[in-house]
Design a protein around this motif. Structure first.
Motif, PDB file in Angstrom:
ATOM      1  N   ALA A  30       0.847  -1.200   0.000  1.00 40.14           N
ATOM      2  CA  ALA A  30       0.000   0.000   0.000  1.00 40.14           C
ATOM      3  C   ALA A  30       0.876   1.242   0.000  1.00 40.14           C
ATOM      4  O   ALA A  30       2.025   1.219   0.448  1.00 40.14           O
ATOM      5  N   LEU A  31       0.323   2.320  -0.501  1.00 38.65           N
ATOM      6  CA  LEU A  31       0.992   3.618  -0.469  1.00 38.65           C
ATOM      7  C   LEU A  31       0.201   4.505   0.483  1.00 38.65           C
ATOM      8  O   LEU A  31      -0.940   4.875   0.212  1.00 38.65           O
ATOM      9  N   GLU A  32       0.802   4.812   1.628  1.00 40.22           N
ATOM     10  CA  GLU A  32       0.147   5.600   2.659  1.00 40.22           C
ATOM     11  C   GLU A  32       0.706   7.016   2.681  1.00 40.22           C
ATOM     12  O   GLU A  32       1.846   7.258   2.243  1.00 40.22           O
ATOM     13  N   HIS A  78      -0.454   1.555  21.717  1.00 37.35           N
ATOM     14  CA  HIS A  78      -0.497   2.951  21.263  1.00 37.35           C
ATOM     15  C   HIS A  78       0.187   3.003  19.902  1.00 37.35           C
ATOM     16  O   HIS A  78       1.406   2.896  19.799  1.00 37.35           O
ATOM     17  N   LEU A  79      -0.605   3.155  18.831  1.00 36.11           N
ATOM     18  CA  LEU A  79      -0.103   3.075  17.468  1.00 36.11           C
ATOM     19  C   LEU A  79      -0.156   4.445  16.789  1.00 36.11           C
ATOM     20  O   LEU A  79      -0.945   5.310  17.172  1.00 36.11           O
ATOM     21  N   SER A  80       0.676   4.616  15.781  1.00 31.23           N
ATOM     22  CA  SER A  80       0.605   5.837  14.988  1.00 31.23           C
ATOM     23  C   SER A  80      -0.726   5.871  14.236  1.00 31.23           C
ATOM     24  O   SER A  80      -1.310   4.817  13.947  1.00 31.23           O
ATOM     25  N   PRO A  81      -1.238   7.066  13.910  1.00 32.41           N
ATOM     26  CA  PRO A  81      -2.554   7.170  13.268  1.00 32.41           C
ATOM     27  C   PRO A  81      -2.645   6.336  11.994  1.00 32.41           C
ATOM     28  O   PRO A  81      -1.769   6.402  11.136  1.00 32.41           O
ATOM     29  N   GLY A  82      -3.714   5.563  11.880  1.00 31.63           N
ATOM     30  CA  GLY A  82      -3.962   4.784  10.678  1.00 31.63           C
ATOM     31  C   GLY A  82      -3.279   3.430  10.630  1.00 31.63           C
ATOM     32  O   GLY A  82      -3.636   2.594   9.786  1.00 31.63           O
ATOM     33  N   ARG A  88      -5.200  -4.285  10.136  1.00 31.93           N
ATOM     34  CA  ARG A  88      -6.437  -5.076  10.088  1.00 31.93           C
ATOM     35  C   ARG A  88      -6.859  -5.346   8.644  1.00 31.93           C
ATOM     36  O   ARG A  88      -7.343  -6.442   8.330  1.00 31.93           O
ATOM     37  N   ARG A  89      -6.701  -4.354   7.774  1.00 36.32           N
ATOM     38  CA  ARG A  89      -7.059  -4.549   6.366  1.00 36.32           C
ATOM     39  C   ARG A  89      -6.170  -5.609   5.731  1.00 36.32           C
ATOM     40  O   ARG A  89      -6.647  -6.488   5.008  1.00 36.32           O
ATOM     41  N   HIS A  90      -4.891  -5.539   6.020  1.00 42.18           N
ATOM     42  CA  HIS A  90      -3.964  -6.534   5.474  1.00 42.18           C
ATOM     43  C   HIS A  90      -4.299  -7.922   5.999  1.00 42.18           C
ATOM     44  O   HIS A  90      -4.283  -8.910   5.247  1.00 42.18           O
TER      45      HIS A  90
END
Length: 259
Positions: A30-32, A78-82, A88-90
């Protein structure tokens, strides 16, 4: 010498940061978009790969901890945004291979068939000279119990429960506690919902400590306050209330959520 591709850059970073973590296949996934410190939008190429190694065996040279986490436990982190949504999508698009990671296989091999692994939480019960109890108001954006009062608490890593308690007290509130000054005063066995991973919540009372509660991790806690046991603030985490009630009445154990 400059890297010849994004994959080459990633492999170089892996070799520098975690020697021993060798990924055979890396595929662009993916390209984020991310925002740099100067406010510009920066594209981030995300790769996927498979590795079945044991995190304990690699030489981690940057960062403090490397562990396997299942997608359904991400709310504890505690995760970075997104990042959580991306993982979960992966996971939904790429079901796990038939052979689980070596560390997971080891746990299953050691445990009798049918064993359910539990999350172990450690909690600090402090009373001041007036009999008031220390509670913290969790940050509104906390993945668990935002805007709710709770014990100073944390999850056990690869450490004893008392070592976890001592570490969390220092990290979260700047309190210094010695192992010989704490006692286990209550245990709550919690099932938050059908199908959820069970949790053992251990509550330790420290009879002596050094320091005054400080806000050391403001992304987790926005206030420390002392509360009378018979006038706890609203809202307070349900199993925190249950533990305090059990301690006040001399009970050592409580179950919540089990039918």
């Amino acid at each position: 010498m400059e890297d010849t591709s994004l994959e080459a850059t990633l492999r170089r970073e892996l070799a520098e940061e975690v020697p021993g973590l060798n990924v055979d296949d890396l595929t662009p996934y993916a390209l984020e978009a991310a925002t740099s410190v100067d406010g510009f939008a920066v594209p981030i190429q995300v790769f996927d790969g498979r590795w079945n190694g044991d995190p304990e065996t690699v030489d981690l040279r940057e960062g403090v901890l490397l562990r396997w986490f299942a997608p359904d436990t991400l709310e504890q982190l505690h995760l970075s945004p997104g990042l959580g949504d991306l993982i979960r999508r992966h996971a939904a698009e790429h079901p796990p291979a038939s052979s689980p990671p070596a560390s997971t296989r080891l746990l299953r091999d050691e445990a009798p068939e049918g064993t359910e692994l539990h999350i172990v939480g450690v909690h600090l019960y402090l009373e001041d000279n007036h009999g008031r109890i220390l509670l913290g108001l969790r940050h509104p954006d906390s993945a668990y119990a935002g805007n709710t009062w709770h014990f100073l608490a944390g999850h056990c890593e690869r450490e004893s429960a008392v070592a976890c308690l001592i570490r969390e007290a220092q990290e979260e509130a700047g309190l210094v506690i010695k192992a010989e000054d704490v006692d286990l005063v209550h245990t709550v066995h919690v099932l938050d919902a059908p199908g959820a991973q069970p949790r053992l919540q251990l509550v330790f009372q420290a009879h002596r400590w050094q320091g005054k509660p400080q806000l050391r991790e403001r992304n987790k806690c926005v206030s420390w306050d002392w509360w009378p046991a018979n006038a706890l603030p609203e809202p307070t985490v349900a199993y925190t209330r249950a533990a305090i009630d059990g301690i006040r009445h001399g009970r050592l154990y409580t179950e919540l959520g089990w039918t």
